[in-house]
Write an enzyme that holds these catalytic residues in place. Structure first.
Site, PDB file in Angstrom:
ATOM      1  N   ASP A   1      -2.141  64.017 -12.612  1.00  5.42           N
ATOM      2  CA  ASP A   1      -2.794  65.326 -12.622  1.00  5.42           C
ATOM      3  C   ASP A   1      -4.011  65.231 -11.722  1.00  5.42           C
ATOM      4  OD1 ASP A   1      -0.901  66.182 -14.344  1.00  5.42           O
ATOM      5  OD2 ASP A   1      -2.215  66.415 -16.082  1.00  5.42           O
TER       6      ASP A   1
ATOM      7  N   ASP B   1       7.822  74.827 -18.765  1.00  6.94           N
ATOM      8  CA  ASP B   1       7.162  74.411 -20.005  1.00  6.94           C
ATOM      9  C   ASP B   1       7.740  75.286 -21.116  1.00  6.94           C
ATOM     10  OD1 ASP B   1       5.466  72.776 -18.508  1.00  6.94           O
ATOM     11  OD2 ASP B   1       3.942  74.335 -18.312  1.00  6.94           O
TER      12      ASP B   1
END
Lengths: 193, 251
Positions: B11, B130
């Site tokens: 990330d 997601d």
């Protein structure tokens, strides 16, 4: 040594340039016909769709240049496929250097094939110091079947051509520039041809 | 034989690596290029860089980072986070990214998947989804899992495939950050009903979770972040163990 990477607007060429740099050489990205003709080694990359890539080659006159080259030429991925006779992708004629058609993987397999697969039956100095069953990175939906020009095989459902060769023309379906140390070794071998 | 892939995910915020637990509470986990090179050396098969910065310079910062990664790493990598236009993708691919990943933008504008796959080829289009279970049904969530939609995971996955995505990266919000294992049942359904590769994400805590994702979940690749960043699982050990379990891996 003058190394030309053919830049015809198809795909990730930055990584090939960096891989060549890693080997201590500076490659030129170009579509200039004289520059390509004058190079000691020519790399013909390509990622994307076959018929539109072929159109780009025709637009820049590269479709007649490439088959006429006499120095070692390495087609990578779509580059290799475009050096074949015909591609089912967009139903396009290829450059006709390799006497084999490029066809789509059957629907029984996951397509595209993405990932690291082992290469076998390695022939020619292109594979010097690369072991049988070495892993190379592949990402593609179309393939060239086994044929008399096959110099390496790979199996996804069935065996097909991982690499092809006719005279000074070489083509690899996998991405040496993304295949870690073994891929860099292959590029180094190509530069020594 | 085609190997199952292990993909560390980095990330990125303002050019640095961070890792959220349940998508919040961020910790600095170092320089992305250094970390990427270390992972590549230890046997990572691919890398994913997920940019979560929200600054105006993000595009430029990300393009610079991609260029530096391409220069220093010889394995494939995917870049995602905030990509919503064809031009964004063009720049990232030109800088050396192999694939791009889109998530919320694809749900808001499904035609983006079609456009990108036509222009750049399916092989570089990863659609990330997601989802979490609500009343027994898997529902797609947006904006890093914060915003629920009425979209069913399996319907959306089918559409994503039909529109030309080359891979599906499925993160279970129910499993992400738990270190309790991947969402193997949902993964197996995705893998059986789609004919593109499926990347499992969310829930890795132990080596056996990866084994389960490949065997029970039938995933083609498994992605994880913190277990690698904080050295809880060592890549080489993981791959040796997977090999012993009869799973084809690149060693």
């Amino acid at each position: 040594m003058k190394i030309a990477i053919i830049d015809y607007g198809a795909g990730n060429i930055q990584s090939i340039k960096f891989a060549i740099k890693r080997l201590g050489y500076e490659a030129i990205l170009t579509k200039n016909i004289e520059t390509i003709r004058g190079a000691d080694k020519v790399i013909f990359p390509g990622v994307g769709e076959a018929s539109s890539a072929m159109m780009k080659l025709i637009d820049s006159g590269l479709h007649t240049l490439i088959p006429s080259l006499t120095q070692p030429v390495l087609g990578i991925c779509l580059g290799m496929q475009l050096m074949c006779k015909f591609s089912e992708e967009g139903k396009t004629q290829g450059l006709g250097i390799f006497e084999v058609d490029v066809v789509r993987f059957p629907g029984t397999l996951k397509v595209p094939q993405i990932g690291w697969n082992t290469i076998n039956q390695l022939q020619t100095p292109l594979f010097s110091e690369i072991a049988e069953n070495e892993y190379m990175y592949l990402v593609h939906s179309f393939y060239a079947a086994l044929c008399p020009s096959t110099i390496a095989t790979v199996t996804y459902g069935f065996p097909y051509s991982a690499a092809l060769q006719v005279d000074n023309f070489y083509g690899v379906q996998f991405h040496p520039e993304k295949s870690s140390d073994a891929g860099i070794q292959l590029l180094s071998n190509f530069l020594k041809l | 034989m085609l190997a199952k892939r292990i993909i560390p995910c980095l990330d990125i915020k303002n050019g640095r690596t961070v890792k959220g637990v349940n998508f919040v509470a961020l910790k600095d986990a170092g320089d992305p290029v250094e970390l990427a090179a270390k992972y590549a050396e230890n046997g990572a098969d691919e890398l994913v860089f997920l940019d979560i910065s929200a600054t105006e310079e993000r595009r430029k910062t990300l393009a610079d980072l991609v260029l530096r990664v391409a220069e220093n790493v010889t394995i494939p990598f995917t870049v995602g986070g905030g990509i919503s236009a064809v031009q964004d993708v063009e720049i990232l691919l030109q800088c050396g990214a192999d694939k791009i990943s889109i998530n919320s933008a694809a749900v808001k504008n499904p035609n983006l998947i079609t456009e990108l796959s036509q222009q750049f080829g399916s092989q570089c289009v990863v659609v990330a989804v997601d989802a979490r279970q609500m009343d027994g049904r898997w529902k797609v969530h947006l904006v890093g899992g914060k915003v629920p939609t009425q979209l069913d995971l399996f319907d959306w996955a089918k559409e994503v495939e039909q529109r030309g995505a080359g891979e599906l990266l499925f993160t279970s919000m129910d499993h992400d950050g738990t270190k309790d294992g991947f969402a193997n049942e949902a993964l197996a359904i995705l893998s059986d009903s789609l004919s593109i590769p499926i990347i499992a994400s969310g829930g890795a805590g132990k080596i056996e979770h990866f084994t389960d994702a490949f065997i029970k979940g039938k995933a083609d690749a498994a992605l994880a972040a913190s277990v690698f960043h904080f050295n809880e699982i060592e890549l080489k050990t993981l791959k040796k163990e997977l090999q012993q379990q009869g799973i084809p891996v690149r060693i």
